[in-house]
Enzyme design. Structure first.
Site, PDB file in Angstrom:
ATOM      1  CB  CYS A 157       4.219  -8.200   1.066  1.00 42.81           C
ATOM      2  SG  CYS A 157       5.286  -9.311   1.997  1.00 42.81           S
ATOM      3  CB  CYS A 160       4.621  -7.771   4.714  1.00 41.41           C
ATOM      4  SG  CYS A 160       6.057  -8.062   3.685  1.00 41.41           S
ATOM      5  CG  ASP A 161       1.079  -5.898   4.768  1.00 41.02           C
ATOM      6  OD1 ASP A 161       1.888  -5.639   5.663  1.00 41.02           O
ATOM      7  OD2 ASP A 161       1.062  -5.304   3.681  1.00 41.02           O
TER       8      ASP A 161
END
Length: 334
Positions: A157, A160-161
């Protein structure tokens, strides 16, 4: 929201749960299948609305967030929160509202008539309404290093990261729209983003391809595949192989993002509700499936966002729709 070592069992919390489940009880107003952000949120809302609610958590209570470390993008936590801790807190909050949570996996369903039936290997449950919140799992490459460095460089992701890899080289595996979208997003953080694609042309749409070709930070490795991932405490190197020449090369990278698709956890519902060609739940309206009284929430139908916060939002929406459905059903009987 870095992925952590899989196999953690941090959500086995029955000993400290404020409410022990009554396993002898089998009839409920609402049955929620799945216990990620969408399932727990739906449980909070349904129970708070006064409905007798059951969550069947499945074999991995907490969903994908159980396998993450620090979550920085979920609102309300100034300094972030560990993924498993967030799920434990959601679980406890749902229980505090009165939700019954049983750590068992649904193996069959019968949505032909209400009350709907949901079966586990040991019990049959009945519910006047059902919320499907079984989520989706990212497809994996199948390399040993992929598991070893999950949460230590390997991610699924970018949203997300991505911020964890500022000023580092980044590798993205895939050639579809999702891969190109993630690669483009990651150029905000990485010095160079390497796209590894097995073919000599991208599968992404023309618009997405042009974005990649025109971005000087993106380098595409054609006819190539990742064969190994190396590092010490964290991932440090990605080994790729040209599938036509068999030549191997090494990329010194801090992050590797696998973007080769997701698989919704819907095999259980095949033949019971409408699914699309990829297995995602087809929604008739808002969170409604084609079966009146059966709803869906989260990644099981959402192929676009796949975030904890959007999954929780869908859980809220499904619970509100369930409330309206059960209220109208009761009115019809009077």
């Amino acid at each position: 929201m870095m992925a952590a070592d899989a196999g953690a069992t941090v959500l086995e919390t029955n000993d400290s749960d404020p409410m022990k489940p009554d396993k002898a009880k089998t009839k409920f107003d609402v049955i929620i299948i799945g216990a990620g952000p969408s399932g727990y949120t739906a449980g909070i809302y349904c129970s708070r609305a006064g409905y007798d609610t059951l969550i069947l958590s499945g074999i991995l209570p907490g969903g994908q967030l159980v396998n993450t470390t620090e979550v920085e993008n979920y609102p309300g936590f100034e300094n972030g929160i560990m993924g498993p801790d967030l799920m434990i807190d959601m679980r406890k909050q749902s229980q505090r509202m009165g939700t019954t949570i049983i750590d068992d996996e649904a193996v069959d369903v019968d949505f032909r008539r209400s009350p709907f039936k949901v079966l586990t290997s040991s019990e049959e449950y009945e519910g006047r309404a059902v919320i499907i919140a079984t989520g989706a799992n990212p497809r994996k490459m199948g390399l040993a290093g992929e598991q070893t460095f999950a949460g230590k460089g390997v991610s699924y992701c970018a949203t997300c990261d991505g911020p964890f890899f500022r000023n580092q080289e980044i590798v993205v595996v895939g050639g579809g729209d999702s891969a190109i979208e993630e690669a483009t997003f990651l150029t905000k953080f990485g010095t160079t983003v390497h796209i590894i694609h097995r073919r000599d042309e991208l599968r992404a749409s023309k618009v997405m391809q042009e974005r990649a070709f025109n971005n000087e930070k993106i380098k595409i490795h054609w006819d190539s595949a990742v064969t190994d991932i190396k590092g010490d405490q964290k991932m440090q190197q990605v080994i790729i192989k040209n599938l036509k020449t068999n030549e191997e090369s090494t990329i010194n990278a801090g992050g590797l993002f696998v973007a080769i698709g997701h698989e919704p956890n819907t095999k259980l519902f095949k033949g019971q509700i409408d699914l699309d060609d990829e297995g995602y739940v087809v929604l008739k309206n808002k969170t409604h499936t084609n079966i009146e009284g059966v709803f869906a929430a989260g990644d099981v139908h959402d192929r676009s966002y796949r975030q904890a916060i959007t999954a929780a939002g869908y859980g809220c929406m499904a619970a509100i729709d369930v409330d309206k459905y059960l209220t109208e059903s009761a009115d019809k009987k009077e």
